[in-house]
Design an enzyme around this catalytic site. Structure first.
Site, mmCIF file in Angstrom:
data_model
loop_
_atom_site.group_PDB
_atom_site.id
_atom_site.type_symbol
_atom_site.label_atom_id
_atom_site.label_comp_id
_atom_site.label_asym_id
_atom_site.label_seq_id
_atom_site.Cartn_x
_atom_site.Cartn_y
_atom_site.Cartn_z
ATOM 1 N N ASP A 1 0.869 -1.182 0.000
ATOM 2 C CA ASP A 1 0.000 0.000 0.000
ATOM 3 C C ASP A 1 0.911 1.240 0.000
ATOM 4 O O ASP A 1 1.406 1.638 -1.048
ATOM 5 C CB ASP A 1 -0.893 -0.103 1.247
ATOM 6 C CG ASP A 1 -1.901 1.015 1.387
ATOM 7 O OD1 ASP A 1 -2.116 1.741 0.412
ATOM 8 O OD2 ASP A 1 -2.477 1.181 2.476
ATOM 9 N N PHE B 1 -10.230 -0.323 -0.099
ATOM 10 C CA PHE B 1 -9.869 -1.267 0.958
ATOM 11 C C PHE B 1 -10.375 -2.651 0.587
ATOM 12 O O PHE B 1 -11.571 -2.842 0.363
ATOM 13 C CB PHE B 1 -10.433 -0.825 2.309
ATOM 14 C CG PHE B 1 -9.807 -1.577 3.437
ATOM 15 C CD1 PHE B 1 -8.559 -1.205 3.920
ATOM 16 C CD2 PHE B 1 -10.434 -2.680 3.989
ATOM 17 C CE1 PHE B 1 -7.948 -1.925 4.942
ATOM 18 C CE2 PHE B 1 -9.833 -3.404 5.016
ATOM 19 C CZ PHE B 1 -8.589 -3.024 5.489
#
Ligand code: 5GP
Length: 190
Positions: free
Chosen positions: A114, A163
């Site tokens: 990420d 997400f």
């Protein structure tokens, strides 16, 4: 006697907050390709796969079975999001390796990159232990959010800035057991 009607148990695997992104079949097809590539690149060598707990546990177990090499597997624990969906920027080893890695060819196996904060720390840490080589296998790359440069040597899929859960990835320890990967639509409303 009054009959008791209990509500049917809702399916965890098709929860309305889940928007499927990659099916179990798509994941397996991609892992077979990655395993074949790694088997070619490391032919005649004896790499050590290091799975990052807990998110990569399912990925590493499928990837090692798709990799036709003499190999070892170990696990490390690294602190990341905890129960929230934002990274703190702080990295901590919660479970270290049980074996020395000096002279070994290391393949770090991670679920998702990420910001890159966790991986840039972990890769530097492993390189400082005298490994012969350290490469990274990541199933997912949320490239739009990168803050630290991280070279992904073997990548499953690039994904948008959302997400995701399933196939080992959790939201507050939930959804790791989904056989597929999904976008969690309203993390703040769970
Ligand atoms: P980074 O340090 O690259 O920001 O974060 C890496 C870690 O954050 C991953 O190993 C994973 O635990 C967590 N993470 C980042 N994005 C997601 C996501 O979309 N879903 C889940 N479940 N975890 C994520």
């Amino acid at each position: 006697m009054i009959p008791v009607h209990s509500a049917p148990t809702p399916s965890e695997f098709s929860h309305p907050n889940l928007e499927p992104l990659f099916s179990a079949e798509q994941i397996q097809t991609r892992i077979a390709e990655l395993g074949a590539e790694i088997s070619r690149d490391y032919a005649g060598r004896n790499p050590l796969m290091i799975g990052v707990l807990k998110g990569a546990c399912i990925f590493v177990s499928d990837l090692m079975r798709a990799t036709d090499l003499r190999l070892g597997v170990e696990f490390m624990g690294i602190s990341s999001y905890g129960a929230a969906t934002r990274t703190s920027g702080e990295v901590r080893i919660t479970k270290d390796l049980d074996v020395p890695i000096e002279g070994r060819d290391i393949l770090v196996v991670e679920d998702i990159v990420d910001t890159g904060i966790t991986l840039s720390y972990l890769l530097a840490n492993l390189r400082s232990r005298g490994a012969q080589s350290v490469k990274l296998v990541a199933l997912l790359d949320k490239f739009e959010r990168r803050e630290r440069e991280v070279e992904i040597n073997y990548l499953g899929f690039k994904i948008p800035d959302a997400f995701v859960v399933g196939y080992g990835l959790d939201f507050a320890e939930r959804y790791r057991n989904l056989p597929y990967i999904a976008i969690l639509k309203n993390p703040e409303m769970q």
